[in-house]
Write a protein that holds these residues in place. Structure first.
Motif, PDB file in Angstrom:
ATOM      1  N   LYS A  63       0.847  -1.191   0.000  1.00  0.00           N
ATOM      2  CA  LYS A  63       0.000   0.000   0.000  1.00  0.00           C
ATOM      3  C   LYS A  63       0.880   1.237   0.000  1.00  0.00           C
ATOM      4  N   GLY A  64       0.536   2.184  -0.866  1.00  0.00           N
ATOM      5  CA  GLY A  64       1.364   3.367  -1.034  1.00  0.00           C
ATOM      6  C   GLY A  64       0.912   4.548  -0.189  1.00  0.00           C
ATOM      7  N   GLY A  65       0.716   5.681  -0.878  1.00  0.00           N
ATOM      8  CA  GLY A  65       0.399   6.911  -0.171  1.00  0.00           C
ATOM      9  C   GLY A  65       1.555   7.874  -0.157  1.00  0.00           C
ATOM     10  N   PHE A  66       2.735   7.411  -0.655  1.00  0.00           N
ATOM     11  CA  PHE A  66       3.923   8.262  -0.692  1.00  0.00           C
ATOM     12  C   PHE A  66       4.625   8.104  -2.033  1.00  0.00           C
ATOM     13  N   ILE A  67       5.293   9.172  -2.438  1.00  0.00           N
ATOM     14  CA  ILE A  67       6.167   9.149  -3.601  1.00  0.00           C
ATOM     15  C   ILE A  67       7.538   9.617  -3.139  1.00  0.00           C
ATOM     16  N   TYR A  68       8.588   9.193  -3.823  1.00  0.00           N
ATOM     17  CA  TYR A  68       9.952   9.472  -3.373  1.00  0.00           C
ATOM     18  C   TYR A  68      10.705  10.278  -4.424  1.00  0.00           C
ATOM     19  N   LEU A  69      11.670  11.072  -3.936  1.00  0.00           N
ATOM     20  CA  LEU A  69      12.570  11.795  -4.828  1.00  0.00           C
ATOM     21  C   LEU A  69      13.988  11.522  -4.366  1.00  0.00           C
ATOM     22  N   LEU A  70      14.826  11.003  -5.248  1.00  0.00           N
ATOM     23  CA  LEU A  70      16.188  10.601  -4.899  1.00  0.00           C
ATOM     24  C   LEU A  70      17.104  11.824  -4.829  1.00  0.00           C
ATOM     25  N   LEU A  71      17.780  11.985  -3.691  1.00  0.00           N
ATOM     26  CA  LEU A  71      18.720  13.090  -3.514  1.00  0.00           C
ATOM     27  C   LEU A  71      20.151  12.659  -3.799  1.00  0.00           C
ATOM     28  N   SER A  72      20.475  11.455  -3.427  1.00  0.00           N
ATOM     29  CA  SER A  72      21.815  10.918  -3.686  1.00  0.00           C
ATOM     30  C   SER A  72      21.764   9.400  -3.584  1.00  0.00           C
ATOM     31  N   GLY A  73      22.810   8.715  -4.095  1.00  0.00           N
ATOM     32  CA  GLY A  73      22.833   7.258  -4.089  1.00  0.00           C
ATOM     33  C   GLY A  73      22.272   6.675  -5.383  1.00  0.00           C
ATOM     34  N   VAL A  74      22.057   5.353  -5.373  1.00  0.00           N
ATOM     35  CA  VAL A  74      21.529   4.649  -6.549  1.00  0.00           C
ATOM     36  C   VAL A  74      20.397   3.746  -6.102  1.00  0.00           C
ATOM     37  N   VAL A  75      19.278   3.802  -6.815  1.00  0.00           N
ATOM     38  CA  VAL A  75      18.116   2.956  -6.534  1.00  0.00           C
ATOM     39  C   VAL A  75      17.694   2.277  -7.828  1.00  0.00           C
ATOM     40  N   PHE A  76      17.446   0.950  -7.744  1.00  0.00           N
ATOM     41  CA  PHE A  76      16.941   0.186  -8.890  1.00  0.00           C
ATOM     42  C   PHE A  76      15.458  -0.116  -8.673  1.00  0.00           C
ATOM     43  N   LEU A  77      14.707  -0.072  -9.753  1.00  0.00           N
ATOM     44  CA  LEU A  77      13.339  -0.571  -9.754  1.00  0.00           C
ATOM     45  C   LEU A  77      13.343  -1.982 -10.319  1.00  0.00           C
ATOM     46  N   GLU A  78      12.701  -2.912  -9.622  1.00  0.00           N
ATOM     47  CA  GLU A  78      12.687  -4.316 -10.041  1.00  0.00           C
ATOM     48  C   GLU A  78      11.262  -4.868  -9.984  1.00  0.00           C
ATOM     49  N   ARG A  79      11.000  -5.852 -10.823  1.00  0.00           N
ATOM     50  CA  ARG A  79       9.728  -6.560 -10.777  1.00  0.00           C
ATOM     51  C   ARG A  79      10.021  -8.049 -10.952  1.00  0.00           C
ATOM     52  N   ASP A  80       9.625  -8.842  -9.975  1.00  0.00           N
ATOM     53  CA  ASP A  80       9.927 -10.282  -9.981  1.00  0.00           C
ATOM     54  C   ASP A  80      11.436 -10.505 -10.081  1.00  0.00           C
ATOM     55  N   LYS A  81      12.182  -9.684  -9.306  1.00  0.00           N
ATOM     56  CA  LYS A  81      13.654  -9.782  -9.235  1.00  0.00           C
ATOM     57  C   LYS A  81      14.339  -9.421 -10.546  1.00  0.00           C
ATOM     58  N   GLN A 139      20.912   0.464  -4.110  1.00  0.00           N
ATOM     59  CA  GLN A 139      22.168  -0.184  -4.497  1.00  0.00           C
ATOM     60  C   GLN A 139      23.381   0.533  -3.923  1.00  0.00           C
ATOM     61  N   VAL A 140      23.301   1.856  -3.827  1.00  0.00           N
ATOM     62  CA  VAL A 140      24.379   2.659  -3.240  1.00  0.00           C
ATOM     63  C   VAL A 140      23.743   3.577  -2.207  1.00  0.00           C
ATOM     64  N   PRO A 141      24.265   3.580  -0.974  1.00  0.00           N
ATOM     65  CA  PRO A 141      23.644   4.388   0.085  1.00  0.00           C
ATOM     66  C   PRO A 141      23.471   5.855  -0.314  1.00  0.00           C
ATOM     67  N   GLY A 142      22.423   6.458   0.167  1.00  0.00           N
ATOM     68  CA  GLY A 142      22.164   7.863  -0.137  1.00  0.00           C
ATOM     69  C   GLY A 142      20.989   8.380   0.668  1.00  0.00           C
ATOM     70  N   PHE A 143      20.352   9.392   0.115  1.00  0.00           N
ATOM     71  CA  PHE A 143      19.212  10.009   0.794  1.00  0.00           C
ATOM     72  C   PHE A 143      18.088  10.230  -0.210  1.00  0.00           C
ATOM     73  N   ALA A 144      16.862  10.268   0.308  1.00  0.00           N
ATOM     74  CA  ALA A 144      15.689  10.528  -0.523  1.00  0.00           C
ATOM     75  C   ALA A 144      14.669  11.320   0.278  1.00  0.00           C
ATOM     76  N   LEU A 145      13.765  11.980  -0.442  1.00  0.00           N
ATOM     77  CA  LEU A 145      12.641  12.647   0.192  1.00  0.00           C
ATOM     78  C   LEU A 145      11.417  11.749   0.069  1.00  0.00           C
ATOM     79  N   LYS A 146      10.723  11.533   1.179  1.00  0.00           N
ATOM     80  CA  LYS A 146       9.496  10.756   1.197  1.00  0.00           C
ATOM     81  C   LYS A 146       8.335  11.735   1.291  1.00  0.00           C
ATOM     82  N   LEU A 147       7.590  11.891   0.188  1.00  0.00           N
ATOM     83  CA  LEU A 147       6.571  12.919   0.078  1.00  0.00           C
ATOM     84  C   LEU A 147       5.182  12.288   0.089  1.00  0.00           C
TER      85      LEU A 147
END
Length: 433
Positions: free
Chosen positions: A349-367, A397-405
């Protein structure tokens, strides 16, 4: 190695105290205040509020004559034996607007003797002109404080009719209080009771009554006329700043405006011209600080939009200087990301959207890899669209920061910023196809 980007306020120690009075004080930090004033100027200019100020000034000037007629009737009939009350009334008017004084009404021929017709004409004219003034103010506030909720025709007229008696009663109470205090002091002096009762300090405060009255009226208008809920602290701040700036503006204009010169050029009508000009300045300041209240109320959203444009290279030099390293107001929305941490999972369940400030994030579906997220890009849009269910996994994938909006915050900024809406739509298309 990617540099971690972190945002701090001017004073980290005070920022940890999460109470509204501290947040209110922080809003007046020099750099934060400069940003808010800049945002106020930007919005004020963009929305062409000087046109609303012109209409408000014209309608307000129309209301002066019926107001004067009504007060002349009251002063010449009910209060005919109290000359001090009459003098204090005109002193009060001249404090609010220096050109609307006793001489102004004498030049217009309104103080040649009272009659009951004054009261009838004054009340009817006052109701009509008050409705025009409040309609003008409400139209200006509709531009400043946009809202999907609109008052009906009957409710709008009721608001104007309710505010008029409140303002009238407040004005009457203020100038009567001053007159009564002066009379009491005379009685005390006459009976030599100074050693027992001393009201001299109250008489010394009567000079502040016009300012107190003006703050009260401005506060009531800022607080209750907009179609959205305005915090009392914001409305009071705007009212106080409006009166302070109005006072200094009045002094500055007094240096440059010579009544005698205008009187020679225009005759009696010079009083109307100068009053109209000053009232126009007055309404411009009134709307300016209404915008300041809006900025106070929506500072997080406005700061975020300016920052987003600055970091994405779509802002001017001033915007970049003021907002590129800001976002201190959104520290509570900032989260740290650790390696292999799941920011959210598919089906969650959502309710939030994110904005990446630093680091690396991958989106995956079924690995399986779908996409990587660029810095300063949104992700997790499915959590705020439709059923608010995330349709993929987001793994750091790489540590960083994000905004949870929150969904409400994102909807607010995307509605106010075409750039954010466009970038989000582009990102959705690219990830889908």
């Amino acid at each position: 190695m990617l540099q971690e980007r972190h945002f701090y306020s001017t004073n980290e120690i005070i920022e940890k105290i999460d109470i509204e009075p501290v947040e209110f004080i922080k809003s007046f930090y020099p750099l934060t205040l400069l940003r808010r004033i800049y945002l106020t100027f930007t919005i004020f200019s963009k929305k062409s509020l000087i046109n609303h100020a012109a209409s408000g000034a014209f309608y307000f000037l129309l209301s002066i004559v019926p107001l004067a007629l009504f007060f002349v009737f009251v002063l010449d009939s009910w209060l005919s034996g109290y000359g001090k009350v009459s003098d204090y009334f005109f002193q009060l008017l001249s404090e609010i607007n220096p050109e609307i004084n006793k001489q102004f009404f004498e030049n217009l021929g309104l103080l040649k003797g009272g009659s009951s017709i004054y009261g009838v004409v004054g009340i009817l004219g006052l109701l009509w002109s008050a409705r025009l003034v409040f309609t003008s103010i409400r139209n200006g506030f509709d531009v400043i404080f946009p809202s999907t909720h609109q008052r009906g025709l009957i409710k709008n007229n009721l608001v104007s009719l309710i505010f008029l008696p409140i303002i009238f009663i407040a004005t009457l109470v203020f100038f009567l209080t001053g007159a009564v205090i002066k009379q009491l002091n005379k009685l005390i002096n006459a009976f030599d009771l100074n050693n027992i009762i001393d009201l001299s300090f109250l008489e010394s405060l009567t000079g502040f009554y016009p300012a107190i009255l003006a703050v009260f009226i401005a506060f009531m208008l800022y607080r209750f006329i907009p179609n959205i809920k305005i915090k009392g602290t914001y409305a009071l701040t705007g009212a106080l700043l409006f009166i302070v700036v109005m006072y200094f503006t009045q002094k500055i204009l007094g240096i440059f405006i010579s009544w005698s010169k205008y009187h020679i050029l225009y005759g009696v009508i010079s009083a109307v011209i100068i009053a109209l000009f000053w009232t126009y300045i007055l309404f411009s300041l009134f709307y300016f600080f209404a915008v300041f209240i809006y900025v106070q109320s929506h500072y997080k959203e406005l700061e975020f939009i300016k920052w987003y444009s600055a970091v994405n290279g779509n802002a001017g030099i001033i915007d970049k200087l003021l907002f590129y390293n800001s976002l201190s107001s959104m520290k509570s929305s900032q989260i740290s990301l650790s390696k292999d941490e799941a920011v959210f999972l598919s089906g969650q369940k959502g309710g939030f959207i994110y904005l990446l400030l630093s680091g690396v994030v991958f989106l995956e579906r079924d690995k399986k890899f779908i996409s990587d997220i660029a810095v300063y890009s949104f992700f997790g849009e499915s959590g705020v669209i439709g059923d608010d269910i995330y349709d993929s996994d987001a793994v750091c994938q790489v540590p960083g920061f994000a905004l949870k909006l929150s969904k409400e915050f994102y909807n607010s900024v995307s509605a106010a910023s075409p750039e954010i809406s466009k970038n989000m739509l582009t990102a959705i298309i690219e990830r889908k196809y």
